[in-house]
Design a protein around this motif. Structure first.
Motif, PDB file in Angstrom:
ATOM      1  N   TRP A  21       0.827  -1.209   0.000  1.00  0.00           N
ATOM      2  CA  TRP A  21       0.000   0.000   0.000  1.00  0.00           C
ATOM      3  C   TRP A  21       0.856   1.252   0.000  1.00  0.00           C
ATOM      4  CZ3 TRP A  21      -4.187  -1.763  -1.702  1.00  0.00           C
ATOM      5  CH2 TRP A  21      -4.615  -3.028  -1.345  1.00  0.00           C
ATOM      6  N   PHE A  22       1.995   1.184   0.668  1.00  0.00           N
ATOM      7  CA  PHE A  22       2.903   2.324   0.708  1.00  0.00           C
ATOM      8  C   PHE A  22       3.416   2.652  -0.696  1.00  0.00           C
ATOM      9  CE2 PHE A  22       7.329   3.883   1.271  1.00  0.00           C
ATOM     10  CZ  PHE A  22       7.048   5.087   1.900  1.00  0.00           C
ATOM     11  N   PHE A  23       3.925   1.640  -1.408  1.00  0.00           N
ATOM     12  CA  PHE A  23       4.473   1.868  -2.750  1.00  0.00           C
ATOM     13  C   PHE A  23       3.376   2.200  -3.757  1.00  0.00           C
ATOM     14  CE2 PHE A  23       8.124  -0.880  -1.210  1.00  0.00           C
ATOM     15  CZ  PHE A  23       8.959   0.197  -1.001  1.00  0.00           C
ATOM     16  N   THR A  24       2.187   1.646  -3.575  1.00  0.00           N
ATOM     17  CA  THR A  24       1.064   1.993  -4.443  1.00  0.00           C
ATOM     18  C   THR A  24       0.695   3.458  -4.255  1.00  0.00           C
ATOM     19  OG1 THR A  24       0.230  -0.275  -4.375  1.00  0.00           O
ATOM     20  CG2 THR A  24      -1.325   1.441  -5.057  1.00  0.00           C
ATOM     21  N   GLY A  25       0.626   3.896  -3.003  1.00  0.00           N
ATOM     22  CA  GLY A  25       0.322   5.296  -2.712  1.00  0.00           C
ATOM     23  C   GLY A  25       1.370   6.227  -3.269  1.00  0.00           C
ATOM     24  N   ILE A  26       2.631   5.867  -3.104  1.00  0.00           N
ATOM     25  CA  ILE A  26       3.715   6.684  -3.649  1.00  0.00           C
ATOM     26  C   ILE A  26       3.593   6.771  -5.173  1.00  0.00           C
ATOM     27  CG2 ILE A  26       6.202   6.720  -4.109  1.00  0.00           C
ATOM     28  CD1 ILE A  26       6.642   5.836  -1.237  1.00  0.00           C
ATOM     29  N   ALA A  27       3.317   5.646  -5.826  1.00  0.00           N
ATOM     30  CA  ALA A  27       3.215   5.641  -7.295  1.00  0.00           C
ATOM     31  C   ALA A  27       2.109   6.573  -7.771  1.00  0.00           C
ATOM     32  CB  ALA A  27       2.972   4.221  -7.801  1.00  0.00           C
ATOM     33  N   SER A  44       2.718  10.063  -9.663  1.00  0.00           N
ATOM     34  CA  SER A  44       2.086  10.200 -10.976  1.00  0.00           C
ATOM     35  C   SER A  44       1.237  11.464 -11.053  1.00  0.00           C
ATOM     36  CB  SER A  44       1.229   8.971 -11.288  1.00  0.00           C
ATOM     37  OG  SER A  44       2.053   7.837 -11.416  1.00  0.00           O
ATOM     38  N   ALA A  45       0.513  11.764  -9.990  1.00  0.00           N
ATOM     39  CA  ALA A  45      -0.305  12.984  -9.968  1.00  0.00           C
ATOM     40  C   ALA A  45       0.583  14.222 -10.051  1.00  0.00           C
ATOM     41  CB  ALA A  45      -1.168  13.024  -8.710  1.00  0.00           C
ATOM     42  N   LEU A  46       1.680  14.224  -9.294  1.00  0.00           N
ATOM     43  CA  LEU A  46       2.601  15.351  -9.326  1.00  0.00           C
ATOM     44  C   LEU A  46       3.236  15.502 -10.706  1.00  0.00           C
ATOM     45  CD1 LEU A  46       4.120  17.618  -7.843  1.00  0.00           C
ATOM     46  CD2 LEU A  46       5.811  15.890  -7.166  1.00  0.00           C
ATOM     47  N   VAL A  47       3.678  14.394 -11.280  1.00  0.00           N
ATOM     48  CA  VAL A  47       4.310  14.443 -12.602  1.00  0.00           C
ATOM     49  C   VAL A  47       3.282  14.844 -13.668  1.00  0.00           C
ATOM     50  CG1 VAL A  47       5.521  13.072 -14.361  1.00  0.00           C
ATOM     51  CG2 VAL A  47       6.137  12.833 -11.953  1.00  0.00           C
ATOM     52  N   LEU A  48       2.049  14.419 -13.515  1.00  0.00           N
ATOM     53  CA  LEU A  48       0.992  14.836 -14.435  1.00  0.00           C
ATOM     54  C   LEU A  48       0.795  16.354 -14.375  1.00  0.00           C
ATOM     55  CD1 LEU A  48      -1.117  13.731 -16.439  1.00  0.00           C
ATOM     56  CD2 LEU A  48      -2.692  13.545 -14.518  1.00  0.00           C
ATOM     57  N   ALA A  91       9.793  12.412 -21.135  1.00  0.00           N
ATOM     58  CA  ALA A  91      10.304  11.792 -19.900  1.00  0.00           C
ATOM     59  C   ALA A  91       9.196  11.629 -18.876  1.00  0.00           C
ATOM     60  CB  ALA A  91      11.444  12.639 -19.329  1.00  0.00           C
ATOM     61  N   PHE A  92       8.431  12.685 -18.653  1.00  0.00           N
ATOM     62  CA  PHE A  92       7.328  12.631 -17.691  1.00  0.00           C
ATOM     63  C   PHE A  92       6.306  11.560 -18.078  1.00  0.00           C
ATOM     64  CE2 PHE A  92       7.825  17.371 -16.344  1.00  0.00           C
ATOM     65  CZ  PHE A  92       8.796  17.031 -15.427  1.00  0.00           C
ATOM     66  N   SER A  93       5.979  11.468 -19.352  1.00  0.00           N
ATOM     67  CA  SER A  93       4.989  10.496 -19.812  1.00  0.00           C
ATOM     68  C   SER A  93       5.472   9.064 -19.605  1.00  0.00           C
ATOM     69  CB  SER A  93       4.648  10.734 -21.279  1.00  0.00           C
ATOM     70  OG  SER A  93       4.030  11.991 -21.425  1.00  0.00           O
ATOM     71  N   LEU A  94       6.748   8.806 -19.876  1.00  0.00           N
ATOM     72  CA  LEU A  94       7.316   7.477 -19.635  1.00  0.00           C
ATOM     73  C   LEU A  94       7.243   7.115 -18.154  1.00  0.00           C
ATOM     74  CD1 LEU A  94      10.439   7.645 -21.965  1.00  0.00           C
ATOM     75  CD2 LEU A  94       8.429   6.177 -22.277  1.00  0.00           C
ATOM     76  N   ILE A  95       7.551   8.068 -17.298  1.00  0.00           N
ATOM     77  CA  ILE A  95       7.524   7.823 -15.849  1.00  0.00           C
ATOM     78  C   ILE A  95       6.101   7.547 -15.374  1.00  0.00           C
ATOM     79  CG2 ILE A  95       7.885   8.930 -13.604  1.00  0.00           C
ATOM     80  CD1 ILE A  95      10.370  10.316 -14.968  1.00  0.00           C
ATOM     81  N   ILE A  96       5.146   8.325 -15.857  1.00  0.00           N
ATOM     82  CA  ILE A  96       3.749   8.117 -15.457  1.00  0.00           C
ATOM     83  C   ILE A  96       3.265   6.735 -15.887  1.00  0.00           C
ATOM     84  CG2 ILE A  96       1.360   8.850 -15.890  1.00  0.00           C
ATOM     85  CD1 ILE A  96       2.473  11.746 -16.088  1.00  0.00           C
ATOM     86  N   GLY A  97       3.499   6.378 -17.147  1.00  0.00           N
ATOM     87  CA  GLY A  97       3.055   5.074 -17.645  1.00  0.00           C
ATOM     88  C   GLY A  97       3.659   3.926 -16.872  1.00  0.00           C
ATOM     89  N   GLY A  98       4.948   4.023 -16.559  1.00  0.00           N
ATOM     90  CA  GLY A  98       5.613   2.964 -15.801  1.00  0.00           C
ATOM     91  C   GLY A  98       5.135   2.887 -14.363  1.00  0.00           C
ATOM     92  N   ALA A  99       4.990   4.030 -13.728  1.00  0.00           N
ATOM     93  CA  ALA A  99       4.542   4.048 -12.327  1.00  0.00           C
ATOM     94  C   ALA A  99       3.142   3.468 -12.189  1.00  0.00           C
ATOM     95  CB  ALA A  99       4.585   5.478 -11.782  1.00  0.00           C
ATOM     96  N   ILE A 100       2.248   3.832 -13.095  1.00  0.00           N
ATOM     97  CA  ILE A 100       0.882   3.317 -13.037  1.00  0.00           C
ATOM     98  C   ILE A 100       0.871   1.818 -13.356  1.00  0.00           C
ATOM     99  CG2 ILE A 100      -1.448   3.475 -14.022  1.00  0.00           C
ATOM    100  CD1 ILE A 100      -0.697   5.842 -12.220  1.00  0.00           C
TER     101      ILE A 100
END
Length: 164
Positions: A70-76, A80-84, A100-109
């Protein structure tokens, strides 16, 4: 709304969707076709190996008792919200940063969805040399790493432009 999709970094959100879909598709193929811990050699230094990661990068906190899910899910989702939001702040002239931001968001989600659905992240890409093995990773991890490298490239590119 059209301005947000054409004049900001949100024009690259398709890339985040592509990373997410590609990551989930690859993980589904692994789940359906490779037994847990089965290794299939592709090249003399590269295997497809079905493993589960209950922690974060390099299995950090993998044995923490379950709260890390839950911790890592919350962080992701928070990252993602911040990077968005940062993505929305980029201009039409910028290319490397929003990619770069889009790659990070897709991977984190992609990895967050694994944690929500399974309680762990499905990893399957393994690089090695003789008895030395890099920790298993997946498409989402690759996208996050490429995104991080592009952030560094953009930082140096912008530094050079400011001094020119």
């Amino acid at each position: 709304m059209l301005k947000l999709l054409t004049q900001t970094g949100w024009r690259f959100l398709w890339l985040a969707v592509l990373v997410f879909v590609g990551d989930q598709y690859a993980k589904t193929l692994v789940l359906d076709n490779i037994e847990l811990y089965q290794a299939i050699q592709i090249l003399p230094f590269f295997n497809l190996t079905h493993v589960y990661n209950y922690g974060a990068a390099f299995s950090f906190l993998h044995d923490a008792g379950g709260w890390q899910r839950w911790f890592f899910t919350g962080i992701a989702f928070a990252v993602s919200a911040l990077v968005l939001w940062w993505l929305k702040q980029t201009t039409k002239e910028q290319t490397i940063l929003p990619i770069a931001f889009s790659l990070i968001i897709g991977g984190a989600i992609g990895n967050a969805v694994d944690r929500l659905m399974h309680g762990y992240v499905i990893d399957f890409l393994v690089l090695y040399y003789q008895d030395w093995y890099w920790p298993a990773f997946n498409v989402a991890d690759s996208a996050i790493c490429i995104g991080a490298v592009l952030l560094i490239v953009d930082m140096f590119k912008n530094k050079e432009e400011k001094h020119a």
